[in-house]
Motif scaffolding. Structure first.
Motif, mmCIF file in Angstrom:
data_model
loop_
_atom_site.group_PDB
_atom_site.id
_atom_site.type_symbol
_atom_site.label_atom_id
_atom_site.label_comp_id
_atom_site.label_asym_id
_atom_site.label_seq_id
_atom_site.Cartn_x
_atom_site.Cartn_y
_atom_site.Cartn_z
ATOM 1 N N PRO A 236 68.128 33.336 61.811
ATOM 2 C CA PRO A 236 67.344 34.105 60.299
ATOM 3 C C PRO A 236 67.389 32.316 58.764
ATOM 4 O O PRO A 236 68.083 31.701 58.733
ATOM 5 C CB PRO A 236 67.825 34.767 59.576
ATOM 6 C CG PRO A 236 68.789 35.450 61.613
ATOM 7 C CD PRO A 236 69.001 34.100 62.246
ATOM 8 N N CYS A 237 66.492 32.418 58.200
ATOM 9 C CA CYS A 237 66.281 31.817 56.752
ATOM 10 C C CYS A 237 65.558 32.480 55.952
ATOM 11 O O CYS A 237 65.273 33.345 55.477
ATOM 12 C CB CYS A 237 64.969 30.666 57.140
ATOM 13 S SG CYS A 237 65.232 29.735 55.500
ATOM 14 N N ALA A 238 66.892 33.020 55.173
ATOM 15 C CA ALA A 238 66.923 34.254 53.591
ATOM 16 C C ALA A 238 67.003 33.428 52.957
ATOM 17 O O ALA A 238 67.091 31.728 52.643
ATOM 18 C CB ALA A 238 68.220 34.812 53.497
ATOM 19 N N ASP A 239 66.300 33.949 51.570
ATOM 20 C CA ASP A 239 66.631 33.738 49.858
ATOM 21 C C ASP A 239 67.477 34.119 49.627
ATOM 22 O O ASP A 239 67.869 34.855 49.695
ATOM 23 C CB ASP A 239 65.220 34.140 49.468
ATOM 24 C CG ASP A 239 65.072 35.258 49.697
ATOM 25 O OD1 ASP A 239 65.748 36.312 48.667
ATOM 26 O OD2 ASP A 239 63.881 36.040 49.967
ATOM 27 N N ILE A 240 67.821 32.944 48.197
ATOM 28 C CA ILE A 240 68.901 33.621 47.457
ATOM 29 C C ILE A 240 68.353 33.330 46.423
ATOM 30 O O ILE A 240 67.995 32.767 45.575
ATOM 31 C CB ILE A 240 70.197 32.635 48.236
ATOM 32 C CG1 ILE A 240 71.801 33.873 47.344
ATOM 33 C CG2 ILE A 240 70.329 31.791 47.271
ATOM 34 C CD1 ILE A 240 72.947 33.122 48.172
ATOM 35 N N VAL A 241 69.212 33.784 45.009
ATOM 36 C CA VAL A 241 69.075 33.514 44.142
ATOM 37 C C VAL A 241 69.513 32.250 43.512
ATOM 38 O O VAL A 241 70.160 31.419 43.925
ATOM 39 C CB VAL A 241 70.165 34.693 43.258
ATOM 40 C CG1 VAL A 241 71.666 33.705 42.980
ATOM 41 C CG2 VAL A 241 69.371 34.440 41.274
ATOM 42 N N GLY A 242 68.579 32.268 42.697
ATOM 43 C CA GLY A 242 68.319 30.503 42.423
ATOM 44 C C GLY A 242 67.835 29.256 42.637
ATOM 45 O O GLY A 242 67.210 29.528 43.380
ATOM 46 N N ASN A 243 68.368 27.715 42.252
ATOM 47 C CA ASN A 243 67.736 26.969 42.812
ATOM 48 C C ASN A 243 68.990 25.908 43.526
ATOM 49 O O ASN A 243 69.897 27.151 44.113
ATOM 50 C CB ASN A 243 67.397 25.875 41.772
ATOM 51 C CG ASN A 243 68.215 25.506 40.534
ATOM 52 O OD1 ASN A 243 69.366 25.552 40.892
ATOM 53 N ND2 ASN A 243 67.844 25.480 39.396
ATOM 54 N N HIS A 244 69.172 24.523 43.406
ATOM 55 C CA HIS A 244 70.580 24.137 44.175
ATOM 56 C C HIS A 244 70.940 24.816 43.832
ATOM 57 O O HIS A 244 72.792 24.572 44.290
ATOM 58 C CB HIS A 244 69.491 22.297 44.401
ATOM 59 C CG HIS A 244 70.708 21.993 45.297
ATOM 60 N ND1 HIS A 244 70.029 22.096 46.854
ATOM 61 C CD2 HIS A 244 70.728 21.414 45.612
ATOM 62 C CE1 HIS A 244 70.407 21.370 47.391
ATOM 63 N NE2 HIS A 244 71.159 20.493 47.006
ATOM 64 N N LEU A 245 72.194 24.275 42.993
ATOM 65 C CA LEU A 245 73.153 25.345 42.233
ATOM 66 C C LEU A 245 73.268 26.755 41.464
ATOM 67 O O LEU A 245 73.890 27.217 40.486
ATOM 68 C CB LEU A 245 73.029 24.592 40.661
ATOM 69 C CG LEU A 245 73.337 22.746 40.856
ATOM 70 C CD1 LEU A 245 73.719 22.333 39.627
ATOM 71 C CD2 LEU A 245 74.453 22.579 41.573
ATOM 72 N N GLY A 246 72.558 27.087 42.283
ATOM 73 C CA GLY A 246 72.687 28.627 42.044
ATOM 74 C C GLY A 246 73.704 29.437 42.697
ATOM 75 O O GLY A 246 74.482 30.508 41.327
ATOM 76 N N TYR A 247 74.730 28.715 43.732
ATOM 77 C CA TYR A 247 75.977 29.210 43.106
ATOM 78 C C TYR A 247 76.544 29.445 41.578
ATOM 79 O O TYR A 247 77.969 30.158 41.585
ATOM 80 C CB TYR A 247 76.602 28.337 44.693
ATOM 81 C CG TYR A 247 77.062 27.320 44.824
ATOM 82 C CD1 TYR A 247 77.640 26.382 43.593
ATOM 83 C CD2 TYR A 247 76.259 26.028 44.380
ATOM 84 C CE1 TYR A 247 78.430 25.429 43.700
ATOM 85 C CE2 TYR A 247 76.406 24.840 44.537
ATOM 86 C CZ TYR A 247 76.912 24.456 43.492
ATOM 87 O OH TYR A 247 77.048 22.898 43.956
ATOM 88 N N ALA A 248 76.842 28.204 41.237
ATOM 89 C CA ALA A 248 77.249 28.358 40.125
ATOM 90 C C ALA A 248 76.570 28.757 38.587
ATOM 91 O O ALA A 248 77.348 29.219 37.979
ATOM 92 C CB ALA A 248 77.690 26.719 39.585
#
Length: 271
Positions: A236-248
């Motif tokens: 699977p390829c999922a989407d997630i919030v934000g951009n390349h630094l979304g985790y921060a």
């Protein structure tokens, strides 16, 4: 409560932090190898996982030859050494950017240590079809040439032009001068962006995997590569919030979405 430790492996002391309790979750950082980039994400996950983040070899608190070339296999072994030192069995693994490539190498070479992999925007452009792959190879070569001729600041500013989904008032990754980016550009950059995982080995390993693309990342090269890796595995390829630094930038939402992905990982294929 956070605990800091080091593990000695292959001539280096790898510094790492442990937070929280629950299933083991290893965070593999990219960029300049400093795990403090994961501080906010770790805090948001510590109520659900035993979160481990570590400074990569010869970066931040970890020792090693600062003039040594990055060896992707060794980088995978460093991650494996941290998991073994924690001594709580196999880990879920989350890697971002260069850390996503290292997480792939860890999973490829040490599948027994990986319970599941969430791979966020791995920069593996040599997997892309032509002419896209060639375009990015030319760009990365140009970034390195600028580094050699003009230094880290101009090179990282050029590199930052390839990032998508960042507010004009907020610098993109790499849009800063000097500092630890000298090691990154001199000894890590070319090895990271030329890495191609062994897709057959990953298939054989049977580790549950999801590649992840930020919803603000558009058609950035690392979004394209996440989709292409998912297609080739397949997974699977999922989407997630934000951009390349979304985790921060969106740590709380990112942590919640990451947690749901881990919960929904498929069962490991039989060996």
């Amino acid at each position: 409560m956070s605990e800091s430790r080091t593990v000695q492996t292959e001539g280096a002391d790898i510094a790492y932090d442990i937070d929280g309790q629950g299933p083991l979750l290893l965070l593999v950082v990219g960029g300049n190898g400093d795990s403090k980039l994961f501080a906010r994400l770790s805090a948001q996950l510590a109520d659900r996982y035993t979160v481990v983040k570590y400074d990569r070899r010869a970066n931040a608190r970890s020792t090693g030859d600062i003039n040594g070339e990055l060896d992707m296999a060794q980088a995978g072994r460093d991650a494996a050494a941290v998991i073994k030192d924690v001594n709580r069995g196999a880990a879920y693994v989350f890697g971002n950017s260069a850390g996503a490539n290292i997480a792939l190498k860890l999973t490829e070479d040490h599948p027994d240590l990986v319970r599941g992999l969430i791979d966020h925007e791995p920069p593996i452009t040599d997997m892309l079809p032509q002419p896209e792959a060639g375009k990015w190879r030319t760009f990365f070569d140009r970034v390195y040439e600028v580094y050699v001729a003009e230094g880290a600041g101009p090179a990282m500013k050029l590199f930052a032009t390839s990032f998508v989904g960042f507010d004009q008032n907020a610098p993109a990754p790499g849009d800063q001068a000097g500092g630890t980016h000298d090691r990154f550009l001199a000894h890590e950059f070319r090895h990271i962006n030329s890495f191609v995982p062994n897709v057959d080995a990953l298939r054989r390993a049977g580790v549950p995997m999801v590649t992840v693309v930020g919803r603000d990342s558009g058609d950035a090269f690392y979004a394209q590569t996440a989709r292409e890796l998912a297609r080739q595995l397949p997974c699977p390829c999922a989407d997630i919030v934000g951009n390349h630094l979304g985790y921060a930038i969106h740590a709380e939402t990112f942590a919640n979405e990451l947690h749901r992905m881990i919960e929904n990982l498929p069962a490991r294929a039989p060996q």
